[in-house]
Scaffold this motif. Structure first.
Motif, PDB file in Angstrom:
ATOM      1  N   ALA A  62       0.847  -1.200   0.000  1.00 43.92           N
ATOM      2  CA  ALA A  62       0.000   0.000   0.000  1.00 43.92           C
ATOM      3  C   ALA A  62       0.880   1.247   0.000  1.00 43.92           C
ATOM      4  N   MET A  63       0.934   1.921  -1.166  1.00 41.48           N
ATOM      5  CA  MET A  63       1.743   3.130  -1.298  1.00 41.48           C
ATOM      6  C   MET A  63       1.054   4.297  -0.581  1.00 41.48           C
ATOM      7  N   THR A  64      -0.258   4.343  -0.756  1.00 41.44           N
ATOM      8  CA  THR A  64      -1.047   5.394  -0.107  1.00 41.44           C
ATOM      9  C   THR A  64      -2.433   4.817   0.173  1.00 41.44           C
ATOM     10  N   THR A  65      -3.155   5.446   1.078  1.00 38.25           N
ATOM     11  CA  THR A  65      -4.456   4.869   1.417  1.00 38.25           C
ATOM     12  C   THR A  65      -5.545   5.924   1.601  1.00 38.25           C
ATOM     13  N   SER A  66      -6.572   5.794   0.778  1.00 41.52           N
ATOM     14  CA  SER A  66      -7.785   6.593   0.948  1.00 41.52           C
ATOM     15  C   SER A  66      -8.596   5.969   2.077  1.00 41.52           C
ATOM     16  N   THR A  67      -9.539   6.736   2.582  1.00 43.73           N
ATOM     17  CA  THR A  67     -10.350   6.153   3.660  1.00 43.73           C
ATOM     18  C   THR A  67     -11.745   6.765   3.699  1.00 43.73           C
ATOM     19  N   ASP A  68     -12.717   5.983   4.152  1.00 46.81           N
ATOM     20  CA  ASP A  68     -14.043   6.530   4.431  1.00 46.81           C
ATOM     21  C   ASP A  68     -14.192   6.808   5.935  1.00 46.81           C
ATOM     22  N   SER A  69     -13.111   6.555   6.681  1.00 46.92           N
ATOM     23  CA  SER A  69     -13.097   6.875   8.111  1.00 46.92           C
ATOM     24  C   SER A  69     -13.063   8.389   8.297  1.00 46.92           C
ATOM     25  N   HIS A  70     -13.651   8.879   9.366  1.00 47.63           N
ATOM     26  CA  HIS A  70     -13.608  10.321   9.649  1.00 47.63           C
ATOM     27  C   HIS A  70     -12.494  10.698  10.611  1.00 47.63           C
ATOM     28  N   ILE A  71     -11.622   9.738  10.869  1.00 51.52           N
ATOM     29  CA  ILE A  71     -10.613   9.992  11.898  1.00 51.52           C
ATOM     30  C   ILE A  71      -9.697  11.150  11.519  1.00 51.52           C
ATOM     31  N   ASN A  72      -9.347  11.251  10.223  1.00 58.03           N
ATOM     32  CA  ASN A  72      -8.494  12.376   9.822  1.00 58.03           C
ATOM     33  C   ASN A  72      -9.275  13.653   9.543  1.00 58.03           C
ATOM     34  N   LYS A  73     -10.558  13.525   9.240  1.00 53.76           N
ATOM     35  CA  LYS A  73     -11.409  14.733   9.160  1.00 53.76           C
ATOM     36  C   LYS A  73     -11.444  15.397  10.535  1.00 53.76           C
ATOM     37  N   LEU A  74     -11.555  14.575  11.574  1.00 54.95           N
ATOM     38  CA  LEU A  74     -11.555  15.111  12.938  1.00 54.95           C
ATOM     39  C   LEU A  74     -10.207  15.734  13.263  1.00 54.95           C
ATOM     40  N   ARG A  75      -9.143  15.014  12.907  1.00 50.14           N
ATOM     41  CA  ARG A  75      -7.785  15.466  13.241  1.00 50.14           C
ATOM     42  C   ARG A  75      -7.425  16.760  12.518  1.00 50.14           C
ATOM     43  N   PHE A  76      -7.851  16.894  11.260  1.00 48.40           N
ATOM     44  CA  PHE A  76      -7.465  18.043  10.433  1.00 48.40           C
ATOM     45  C   PHE A  76      -8.633  19.008  10.196  1.00 48.40           C
ATOM     46  N   ASN A  77      -9.559  19.064  11.131  1.00 45.03           N
ATOM     47  CA  ASN A  77     -10.668  20.029  11.059  1.00 45.03           C
ATOM     48  C   ASN A  77     -11.390  20.013   9.720  1.00 45.03           C
ATOM     49  N   GLY A  78     -11.712  18.821   9.233  1.00 47.20           N
ATOM     50  CA  GLY A  78     -12.512  18.701   8.010  1.00 47.20           C
ATOM     51  C   GLY A  78     -11.692  18.657   6.737  1.00 47.20           C
ATOM     52  N   MET A  79     -10.388  18.913   6.829  1.00 50.79           N
ATOM     53  CA  MET A  79      -9.553  18.874   5.609  1.00 50.79           C
ATOM     54  C   MET A  79      -9.021  17.453   5.378  1.00 50.79           C
ATOM     55  N   ASP A  80      -8.481  17.238   4.188  1.00 52.84           N
ATOM     56  CA  ASP A  80      -7.998  15.899   3.826  1.00 52.84           C
ATOM     57  C   ASP A  80      -6.512  15.755   4.107  1.00 52.84           C
ATOM     58  N   TYR A  81      -6.123  14.571   4.513  1.00 56.83           N
ATOM     59  CA  TYR A  81      -4.714  14.232   4.703  1.00 56.83           C
ATOM     60  C   TYR A  81      -4.444  13.006   3.836  1.00 56.83           C
ATOM     61  N   ALA A  82      -3.252  12.900   3.255  1.00 56.08           N
ATOM     62  CA  ALA A  82      -2.929  11.772   2.369  1.00 56.08           C
ATOM     63  C   ALA A  82      -1.917  10.849   3.049  1.00 56.08           C
ATOM     64  N   PRO A  83      -2.389   9.824   3.747  1.00 49.17           N
ATOM     65  CA  PRO A  83      -1.466   8.929   4.455  1.00 49.17           C
ATOM     66  C   PRO A  83      -0.652   8.088   3.462  1.00 49.17           C
ATOM     67  N   SER A  84       0.677   8.072   3.652  1.00 50.04           N
ATOM     68  CA  SER A  84       1.562   7.385   2.707  1.00 50.04           C
ATOM     69  C   SER A  84       2.514   6.444   3.423  1.00 50.04           C
ATOM     70  N   ALA A  85       2.948   5.435   2.667  1.00 46.62           N
ATOM     71  CA  ALA A  85       3.942   4.484   3.185  1.00 46.62           C
ATOM     72  C   ALA A  85       5.314   5.137   3.217  1.00 46.62           C
ATOM     73  N   ASP A  86       6.208   4.558   3.989  1.00 52.38           N
ATOM     74  CA  ASP A  86       7.610   4.971   3.951  1.00 52.38           C
ATOM     75  C   ASP A  86       8.242   4.397   2.676  1.00 52.38           C
ATOM     76  N   PHE A  87       8.872   5.258   1.897  1.00 53.17           N
ATOM     77  CA  PHE A  87       9.371   4.820   0.590  1.00 53.17           C
ATOM     78  C   PHE A  87      10.492   3.784   0.717  1.00 53.17           C
ATOM     79  N   ASP A  88      11.343   3.958   1.702  1.00 52.49           N
ATOM     80  CA  ASP A  88      12.462   3.039   1.889  1.00 52.49           C
ATOM     81  C   ASP A  88      11.942   1.611   2.153  1.00 52.49           C
ATOM     82  N   LEU A  89      10.987   1.480   3.078  1.00 49.35           N
ATOM     83  CA  LEU A  89      10.406   0.157   3.366  1.00 49.35           C
ATOM     84  C   LEU A  89       9.671  -0.386   2.141  1.00 49.35           C
ATOM     85  N   LEU A  90       8.965   0.514   1.456  1.00 48.56           N
ATOM     86  CA  LEU A  90       8.182   0.108   0.280  1.00 48.56           C
ATOM     87  C   LEU A  90       9.092  -0.463  -0.811  1.00 48.56           C
TER      88      LEU A  90
END
Ligand code: HPA
Length: 233
Positions: A106-134
């Protein structure tokens, strides 16, 4: 000790493998690590530390879903100063060319969870893997001649959807597979300046309705753990 993990300071290694199922953590520890100690039994979420080719490594269950995983990952990163977390889990294919037993990084992951909406006050965050491990995991999978795909996935809060067509929108936008944890893992790793990667095996397909037999799961699971252990050396 943290609230949900009873380990003493120093009992958890800098690198942790994180299957969803605590019994898989036990199995990985017992079959692939040497000199193991059990550092957690709280709520049955078993955690072990041992060595792999001389390197200290831990393996612990995360439970299912972003909220449960986030509790353990928060405590591992903030209280036990863990530096690398590699999720080894299963996923459902959203693309027709992914078969049961294939590997997905998983290079990056979209989500239907609201956990990052809560964390970022309604804005989007793009969670990504570590490139070295990937990159290391990709090379290890190619070396083993495994079918492996790298790309975006969906971390969903739901396993049993009311709308059986729900996944198709995500598939149309290129999500390779659906699982329920990686968005939480990648976000927390970023917050605590740690490295994270999800190595996933396709256990079922939402496209073809194929699903892995228990024998196939037994065969496929050690491969993910092997790759995870190898890339942390
Ligand atoms: N949905 C969500 N998580 C999963 C699936 C799925 O179909 N298969 C394995 N983990």
């Amino acid at each position: 000790m943290s609230i949900h993990i009873s380990a003493e300071q120093g009992q958890i290694a800098e690198t942790v493998l994180l299957p969803g199922d605590p019994l898989r953590a036990k199995n990985i520890a017992e079959t692939m690590l040497k000199d193991i100690i059990c550092f957690n039994q709280v709520r049955g979420m078993l955690g072990f530390t041992g060595t792999y080719n001389g390197k200290r490594v831990s393996v612990m269950g995360s439970g299912m879903g972003i909220p449960t995983l986030s509790i353990y990952v928060n405590e591992l990163l903030s209280e036990y100063k863990v530096k690398n977390i590699i999720r080894v889990g299963t996923c459902g294919a959203l693309q027709p060319d992914l078969k049961v037993g294939d590997l997905v990084l998983a290079m990056t992951t979209s989500t239907d969870s609201h956990i990052n909406k809560l964390r970022f006050n309604g804005m989007d965050y793009a969670p990504s893997a570590d490139f070295d491990l990937l990159l290391k995991a990709y090379n290890a999978a190619v070396f083993r001649k495994v079918n492996v795909k790298v790309g975006g996935i969906l971390s969903s809060d739901t396993f049993y959807y009311d709308d059986l067509e729900y996944w198709k929108k995500w598939a149309q936008y290129g999500a390779l597979v659906v699982e329920m944890e990686s968005a939480g893992l990648y976000t927390l790793a970023a917050k605590f300046n740690a490295k994270a990667l999800s190595i996933l095996t396709v256990s079922d397909s939402l496209v073809t309705h194929a699903s892995a037999s228990s024998e196939q799961c037994e065969k496929d699971f050690p491969l993910m753990a092997e790759i995870a252990l190898e890339i942390t050396e």
